[in-house]
Design a protein around this motif. Structure first.
Motif, short mmCIF file in Angstrom:
data_model
loop_
_atom_site.label_atom_id
_atom_site.label_comp_id
_atom_site.label_asym_id
_atom_site.label_seq_id
_atom_site.Cartn_x
_atom_site.Cartn_y
_atom_site.Cartn_z
N GLU A 213 -21.88 35.42 23.58
CA GLU A 213 -23.10 36.09 23.11
C GLU A 213 -23.93 35.15 22.24
N THR A 214 -23.28 34.41 21.36
CA THR A 214 -23.96 33.50 20.45
C THR A 214 -24.62 32.33 21.20
N LYS A 215 -23.88 31.75 22.14
CA LYS A 215 -24.37 30.57 22.86
C LYS A 215 -25.27 30.93 24.04
N GLY A 216 -25.12 32.13 24.56
CA GLY A 216 -25.92 32.53 25.72
C GLY A 216 -25.26 32.21 27.04
N VAL A 217 -24.80 30.97 27.17
CA VAL A 217 -24.12 30.47 28.37
C VAL A 217 -23.03 29.52 27.89
N LEU A 218 -21.89 29.52 28.56
CA LEU A 218 -20.79 28.62 28.18
C LEU A 218 -20.52 27.60 29.28
N SER A 219 -19.98 26.46 28.89
CA SER A 219 -19.70 25.40 29.86
C SER A 219 -18.47 25.76 30.70
N PRO A 220 -18.44 25.28 31.93
CA PRO A 220 -17.30 25.55 32.80
C PRO A 220 -15.96 25.09 32.21
N ALA A 221 -15.96 23.96 31.52
CA ALA A 221 -14.72 23.46 30.91
C ALA A 221 -14.23 24.40 29.82
N PHE A 222 -15.15 24.88 29.00
CA PHE A 222 -14.79 25.81 27.93
C PHE A 222 -14.29 27.13 28.53
N ILE A 223 -14.97 27.61 29.54
CA ILE A 223 -14.56 28.86 30.19
C ILE A 223 -13.15 28.72 30.75
N GLN A 224 -12.91 27.64 31.43
CA GLN A 224 -11.60 27.42 32.06
C GLN A 224 -10.48 27.39 31.03
N GLU A 225 -10.69 26.67 29.94
CA GLU A 225 -9.65 26.57 28.91
C GLU A 225 -9.45 27.91 28.20
N SER A 226 -10.54 28.58 27.88
CA SER A 226 -10.45 29.88 27.22
C SER A 226 -9.78 30.92 28.11
N GLU A 227 -10.17 30.90 29.37
CA GLU A 227 -9.60 31.84 30.33
C GLU A 227 -8.08 31.65 30.43
N LYS A 228 -7.66 30.41 30.45
CA LYS A 228 -6.23 30.11 30.51
C LYS A 228 -5.49 30.71 29.31
N GLN A 229 -6.06 30.55 28.12
CA GLN A 229 -5.42 31.06 26.90
C GLN A 229 -5.41 32.59 26.85
N VAL A 230 -6.53 33.21 27.17
CA VAL A 230 -6.63 34.67 27.11
C VAL A 230 -5.72 35.30 28.16
N LEU A 231 -5.75 34.78 29.37
CA LEU A 231 -4.92 35.36 30.44
C LEU A 231 -3.43 35.13 30.18
N GLN A 232 -3.10 34.01 29.55
CA GLN A 232 -1.70 33.78 29.17
C GLN A 232 -1.26 34.84 28.15
N ALA A 233 -2.10 35.14 27.19
CA ALA A 233 -1.77 36.16 26.19
C ALA A 233 -1.60 37.52 26.86
N LEU A 234 -2.48 37.84 27.79
CA LEU A 234 -2.37 39.12 28.50
C LEU A 234 -1.12 39.14 29.38
N ASP A 235 -0.81 38.01 30.00
CA ASP A 235 0.42 37.93 30.80
C ASP A 235 1.66 38.17 29.94
N LEU A 236 1.67 37.60 28.74
CA LEU A 236 2.81 37.82 27.84
C LEU A 236 2.93 39.29 27.46
N LEU A 237 1.80 39.93 27.22
CA LEU A 237 1.83 41.37 26.93
C LEU A 237 2.35 42.17 28.13
N ILE A 238 1.92 41.80 29.31
CA ILE A 238 2.36 42.48 30.54
C ILE A 238 3.87 42.28 30.72
N GLN A 239 4.34 41.06 30.56
CA GLN A 239 5.77 40.78 30.71
C GLN A 239 6.59 41.54 29.68
N TYR A 240 6.11 41.57 28.47
CA TYR A 240 6.83 42.28 27.42
C TYR A 240 6.88 43.78 27.71
#
Length: 156
Positions: A109-136
């Motif tokens: 929201e602050t930046k308006g648009v995010l870079s593909p590299a940032f999106i990819q790294e963030s997505e990896k971290q967020v989805l890993q956290a959600l995966d851990l919640l799902i596994q638990y």
């Protein structure tokens, strides 16, 4: 007679000890509602995060809907007995000052648009956290619990 009373006393003490030790380490039981909502939120999150290379206003309504669903699930998890670990993880995911789910959307929201590299790294971290919640939620075993605790401690 004294021998029988002594055995009963020893049995009662042992039984009380077992019950109290089990209560101290209780974990919430498998909850199909939580599991189902987690899977749906993970898929919706991945879809929206992948669109962060486009202007935020185009997706604002979808993001607000997702964050409302996350807020509802967080409140649900907060009120389940013996569910402190899962609730702590949701608090981290919904903290706009952290680098996970809510923090990602705040940055977009602050930046308006995010870079593909940032999106990819963030997505990896967020989805890993959600995966851990799902596994638990699915397993409720020691290994998935420790992995979730490690992630919580890494983000506090």
């Amino acid at each position: 007679m004294k021998h029988i009373k002594l055995k009963q006393l020893v049995f009662l003490i042992a039984f009380a000890f077992i019950i109290s030790s089990c209560t101290a380490t209780k974990t919430a039981l498998f909850d199909p509602y939580s599991y189902q909502k987690l899977i749906a939120l993970k898929i919706e999150t991945a879809s929206l995060m992948g669109k962060a290379n486009t202007p935020y206003p185009l997706h604002k309504e979808q993001i607000n809907t997702l964050l409302l669903e996350v807020e509802k699930l967080t409140e649900y998890e907060k009120n389940k007995p013996y569910n402190e670990i899962t609730f702590l993880m949701w608090k981290i995911l919904t903290d706009k000052e952290k680098n996970l789910l809510a923090g990602f959307f705040k940055r977009w929201e602050t930046k308006g648009v995010l870079s593909p590299a940032f999106i990819q790294e963030s997505e990896k971290q967020v989805l890993q956290a959600l995966d851990l919640l799902i596994q638990y939620e699915a397993k409720k075993d020691k290994e998935s619990k420790e992995a979730l605790i490690y992630l919580i401690n890494s983000n506090t």
